[in-house]
Design an enzyme around this catalytic site. Structure first.
Site, PDB file in Angstrom:
ATOM      1  N   ASP A   7     -43.451  27.312 -12.118  1.00  0.00           N
ATOM      2  CA  ASP A   7     -43.280  26.198 -11.130  1.00  0.00           C
ATOM      3  C   ASP A   7     -44.143  26.715 -10.053  1.00  0.00           C
ATOM      4  O   ASP A   7     -43.839  27.624  -9.294  1.00  0.00           O
ATOM      5  CB  ASP A   7     -41.703  26.164 -10.474  1.00  0.00           C
ATOM      6  CG  ASP A   7     -41.640  25.009  -9.584  1.00  0.00           C
ATOM      7  OD1 ASP A   7     -42.054  23.980  -9.652  1.00  0.00           O
ATOM      8  OD2 ASP A   7     -40.888  25.497  -8.309  1.00  0.00           O
ATOM      9  N   GLU A  67     -45.650  23.163 -14.265  1.00  0.00           N
ATOM     10  CA  GLU A  67     -45.452  21.918 -13.916  1.00  0.00           C
ATOM     11  C   GLU A  67     -46.786  21.330 -13.213  1.00  0.00           C
ATOM     12  O   GLU A  67     -47.511  22.048 -12.448  1.00  0.00           O
ATOM     13  CB  GLU A  67     -44.276  21.780 -12.903  1.00  0.00           C
ATOM     14  CG  GLU A  67     -43.944  20.516 -12.621  1.00  0.00           C
ATOM     15  CD  GLU A  67     -42.517  20.567 -11.758  1.00  0.00           C
ATOM     16  OE1 GLU A  67     -41.618  20.102 -12.506  1.00  0.00           O
ATOM     17  OE2 GLU A  67     -42.385  21.033 -10.762  1.00  0.00           O
ATOM     18  N   ASP A 140     -37.015  27.260  -7.181  1.00  0.00           N
ATOM     19  CA  ASP A 140     -38.185  27.330  -8.034  1.00  0.00           C
ATOM     20  C   ASP A 140     -37.876  28.180  -9.296  1.00  0.00           C
ATOM     21  O   ASP A 140     -38.745  27.685 -10.268  1.00  0.00           O
ATOM     22  CB  ASP A 140     -39.281  28.030  -7.193  1.00  0.00           C
ATOM     23  CG  ASP A 140     -39.296  27.658  -5.686  1.00  0.00           C
ATOM     24  OD1 ASP A 140     -40.140  26.716  -5.450  1.00  0.00           O
ATOM     25  OD2 ASP A 140     -38.442  27.856  -5.037  1.00  0.00           O
TER      26      ASP A 140
END
Length: 166
Positions: A7, A67, A140
């Site tokens: 992330d 992501e 996260d």
């Protein structure tokens, strides 16, 4: 298959390393790469790159799942996060680890079965799917594990599609 989920960020980069065999997950490691707010951007990027490089060396993943960025307001934040994402992707590319990118909608769909799930729903499902005792912190980290889960489900689906077409 060992998957390193990321992330991306500039202050916090969440990571999660999972093994997916058959239809089962095993968590290998998870945590966060952090940089201090007062540091120069170039120093923060160097630290993120070096830490990502170390994770790739240590865990030797078969796949690097990250992501994609989605921002609708703060352009300055988006650019900083994009820099952080870029050095993570660069580290994987240099080590020849296959890179897979997923939108937040795809991650939520894969983890929760619903692309508009909220953060709490994603965290709860990650905790359940990976048989964790508690929700990983900071957020996260849970997001990075969700990206890894998303890739595992997507890779499994792609394999089934290939097998059916033969």
């Amino acid at each position: 298959m060992v998957i390193l989920g990321i992330d991306p960020g500039i202050a916090i980069v969440g990571y999660g390393v999972v093994e997916y065999t058959g239809n089962r997950f095993r968590v290998i490691s998870y945590g966060a790469i952090t940089t201090e707010a007062g540091m120069k951007l170039s120093d923060r990027l160097r630290d993120i790159y070096e830490s990502t490089h170390v994770l790739l060396e240590r865990f030797r993943p078969d796949a690097f799942a990250v992501e994609e960025l989605f921002f609708n307001t703060n352009v300055k934040t988006a650019i900083s996060v994009a820099h952080g994402r870029g050095v993570c992707v660069l580290a994987a590319s240099i080590q020849n680890v296959p890179i897979f990118e997923y939108t937040p909608l795809q991650v939520k769909q894969a983890v929760c079965g619903y692309g508009r799930a909220d953060k709490r729903q994603v965290q709860k499902m990650v905790t359940q799917l990976l048989n964790l005792e508690s929700v990983p912190k900071p957020d996260d980290v849970a997001d990075a594990l969700a990206v890894a889960v998303c890739h595992a489900h997507n890779a499994r689906y792609q394999k089934l599609v290939r097998e059916e077409s033969v």
